[in-house]
Design a protein around this motif. Structure first.
Motif, short mmCIF file in Angstrom:
data_model
loop_
_atom_site.label_atom_id
_atom_site.label_comp_id
_atom_site.label_asym_id
_atom_site.label_seq_id
_atom_site.Cartn_x
_atom_site.Cartn_y
_atom_site.Cartn_z
N GLU A 1 0.88 -2.65 10.47
CA GLU A 1 0.49 -4.06 10.52
C GLU A 1 0.37 -4.52 11.98
O GLU A 1 -0.60 -5.18 12.35
CB GLU A 1 1.51 -4.93 9.77
CG GLU A 1 1.11 -6.38 9.77
CD GLU A 1 2.20 -7.32 9.29
OE1 GLU A 1 3.37 -6.90 9.19
OE2 GLU A 1 1.86 -8.48 9.03
N GLY B 1 10.85 -0.95 7.44
CA GLY B 1 9.46 -1.37 7.50
C GLY B 1 8.52 -0.67 6.54
O GLY B 1 7.33 -0.57 6.79
N THR B 2 9.05 -0.20 5.40
CA THR B 2 8.19 0.54 4.46
C THR B 2 7.81 -0.27 3.23
O THR B 2 7.09 0.24 2.36
CB THR B 2 8.90 1.84 4.02
OG1 THR B 2 10.25 1.52 3.66
CG2 THR B 2 8.91 2.87 5.13
N GLY B 3 8.31 -1.50 3.14
CA GLY B 3 7.87 -2.36 2.03
C GLY B 3 8.93 -2.71 1.01
O GLY B 3 8.62 -3.24 -0.05
N LYS B 4 10.21 -2.47 1.34
CA LYS B 4 11.28 -2.74 0.38
C LYS B 4 11.39 -4.24 0.08
O LYS B 4 11.46 -4.64 -1.08
CB LYS B 4 12.61 -2.18 0.89
CG LYS B 4 12.57 -0.65 1.03
CD LYS B 4 13.90 -0.07 1.48
CE LYS B 4 14.26 -0.35 2.92
NZ LYS B 4 13.28 0.19 3.90
N THR B 5 11.38 -5.04 1.14
CA THR B 5 11.47 -6.49 0.93
C THR B 5 10.22 -7.00 0.20
O THR B 5 10.32 -7.85 -0.70
CB THR B 5 11.63 -7.21 2.29
OG1 THR B 5 12.72 -6.62 2.99
CG2 THR B 5 11.89 -8.69 2.11
N MET B 6 9.08 -6.46 0.57
CA MET B 6 7.83 -6.87 -0.10
C MET B 6 7.89 -6.60 -1.60
O MET B 6 7.45 -7.42 -2.40
CB MET B 6 6.65 -6.03 0.43
CG MET B 6 6.17 -6.37 1.79
SD MET B 6 4.68 -5.37 2.14
CE MET B 6 3.40 -6.57 1.73
N ASN C 1 18.72 1.37 4.71
CA ASN C 1 18.12 2.48 5.47
C ASN C 1 19.13 3.62 5.58
O ASN C 1 18.84 4.64 6.18
CB ASN C 1 17.77 2.06 6.91
CG ASN C 1 16.94 0.81 6.97
OD1 ASN C 1 16.05 0.64 6.16
ND2 ASN C 1 17.23 -0.06 7.92
N GLY D 1 0.80 -1.22 0.00
CA GLY D 1 0.00 0.00 0.00
C GLY D 1 0.83 1.26 0.00
O GLY D 1 1.92 1.32 0.58
N HIS E 1 -4.15 -4.69 5.46
CA HIS E 1 -3.89 -5.62 6.56
C HIS E 1 -5.15 -6.03 7.33
O HIS E 1 -5.08 -6.90 8.19
CB HIS E 1 -2.82 -5.06 7.50
CG HIS E 1 -1.45 -5.18 6.89
ND1 HIS E 1 -0.79 -6.39 6.78
CD2 HIS E 1 -0.65 -4.26 6.31
CE1 HIS E 1 0.37 -6.18 6.18
NE2 HIS E 1 0.48 -4.91 5.87
P1 ATP Z 1 13.67 -3.17 6.49
O1 ATP Z 1 14.35 -1.96 5.96
O2 ATP Z 1 13.53 -3.15 7.99
O3 ATP Z 1 14.20 -4.46 5.95
P2 ATP Z 1 11.45 -3.21 4.62
O4 ATP Z 1 11.25 -1.87 4.03
O5 ATP Z 1 12.12 -4.24 3.80
O6 ATP Z 1 12.14 -3.04 6.04
P3 ATP Z 1 9.25 -5.03 4.68
O7 ATP Z 1 10.03 -6.20 5.21
O8 ATP Z 1 8.91 -5.03 3.26
O9 ATP Z 1 10.01 -3.71 5.08
O10 ATP Z 1 7.94 -4.84 5.56
C1 ATP Z 1 7.74 -5.53 6.78
C2 ATP Z 1 6.26 -5.85 6.93
O11 ATP Z 1 5.55 -4.63 7.13
C3 ATP Z 1 5.67 -6.46 5.67
O12 ATP Z 1 5.71 -7.87 5.73
C4 ATP Z 1 4.25 -5.93 5.69
O13 ATP Z 1 3.41 -6.75 6.44
C5 ATP Z 1 4.36 -4.58 6.36
N1 ATP Z 1 4.49 -3.48 5.38
C6 ATP Z 1 5.54 -2.65 5.24
N2 ATP Z 1 5.33 -1.75 4.26
C7 ATP Z 1 4.12 -2.02 3.75
C8 ATP Z 1 3.34 -1.45 2.69
N3 ATP Z 1 3.79 -0.40 1.97
N4 ATP Z 1 2.12 -1.99 2.44
C9 ATP Z 1 1.67 -3.03 3.16
N5 ATP Z 1 2.35 -3.60 4.15
C10 ATP Z 1 3.56 -3.12 4.47
#
Ligand code: ATP
Length: 270
Positions: free
Chosen positions: A228, A61-66, A164, A20, A200
């Motif tokens: 979440e 936690g902003t969705g990079k891995t997703m 980050n 999202g 979520h």
């Molecule tokens: P990091 O830098 O800590 O590795 P990241 O940016 O890779 O963080 P993710 O691992 O993609 O973050 O996100 C962690 C969880 O938070 C996801 O599994 C999801 O449930 C939720 N989340 C984070 N960003 C989003 C988003 N933009 N939309 C929906 N859910 C999200």
């Protein structure tokens, strides 16, 4: 041992519809990573090389891995993740071995998306003197660069890294032919938070009185990961009240609890 340091998933279970508030970033990643995998001939016809590597940067936690997982899902590619911190906590010589293994694994399983989280752990601008540890980290980075220099940009392996700490990165990894496409993944906006909360709670029993716009007002500064947790916490409050539907009051209590916990963190770390 090498499999332990890597996380490998065939076509992971994350879709673009699960992400999202970062539509523009999704579009950019699709263009830079997905399209070259699915339609390499377009790049050939136009006569340009697709980006070699994509760097996603922004707060945790902003969705990079997703994002990286969603591209792997969309392209039926193997998702291979390695954390930069894993690469540096090893014995001498092991970091560069692991990098070699990582690319070998990708070649065995192509199409593949290699995702290197916390790339700053192996590619920081060195501020300190050359201790042996630094030299080892440097070797690991050189191995990564040489693997990247050696592979075909139009091939079946794409590489995405995340950090980050964009400000800390060694500029050498950002040169053309390396991580030459930068995509910022910021903290969600009000609209983004509303979307993330909706995503979520899709599978939850949510009462009509829950107002996501209002919750978005109250969660300025929350990351996707924190939003979440908020939905899960709200569900816990409903269960404690012997209900199976989650109401606005549960979200309010969850918010209070999260804010209190944050306060406790500040006090205990002071
Ligand atoms: P990091 O830098 O800590 O590795 P990241 O940016 O890779 O963080 P993710 O691992 O993609 O973050 O996100 C962690 C969880 O938070 C996801 O599994 C999801 O449930 C939720 N989340 C984070 N960003 C989003 C988003 N933009 N939309 C929906 N859910 C999200």
């Amino acid at each position: 041992a090498r499999a332990q340091a890597m996380e490998i998933q065939e076509s992971p279970d994350v879709g673009y519809e699960d992400i999202g508030g970062i539509d523009e970033q999704v579009r950019e990643v699709r263009e830079a990573v997905e399209q070259p995998l699915i339609e390499p001939e377009v790049f050939e016809t136009v006569g340009i090389e697709p980006p070699s590597g994509v760097l996603l940067y922004g707060p945790p936690g902003t969705g990079k891995t997703m994002l990286a997982k969603a591209v792997a899902n969309q392209t039926d590619a193997t998702f291979i993740k390695m954390a930069g911190s894993e690469l540096v906590r090893k014995f001498i010589g092991e970091g560069s071995r692991l990098v070699r293994d990582l690319f070998e694994m990708a070649r065995e399983r192509e199409p593949a998306i290699i995702f290197i989280d916390e790339i700053d752990a192996i590619a920081s601008r060195r501020t300190e003197s050359k201790t042996s540890g630094d030299a080892e980290v440097q070797r690991t980075m050189m191995q990564l660069l040489s693997e990247m220099d050696g592979f075909e940009a139009r091939g079946e392996i794409r590489i995405i890294a995340a950090t980050n700490r964009y400000d800390m990165l060694d500029r050498a990894i950002l040169r053309p032919g390396r991580f030459d496409r930068l995509i910022e993944v910021p903290e969600p906006t009000h609209e983004g938070r509303t979307q993330i909360l909706e995503i979520h709670t899709r599978g939850m029993s949510i009462d009509d009185d829950v107002d996501f716009e209002e919750l978005a007002d109250e969660t300025d500064g929350y990351s996707g990961a924190e939003l979440e947790s908020l939905t899960t916490e709200a569900g816990m409050f409903a269960i404690r009240s012997d209900r199976t539907d989650v109401r606005m009051v549960d979200f309010e209590e969850a918010l209070e609890k999260i804010e209190d916990d944050d306060g406790a963190d500040v006090i205990s770390s002071a």
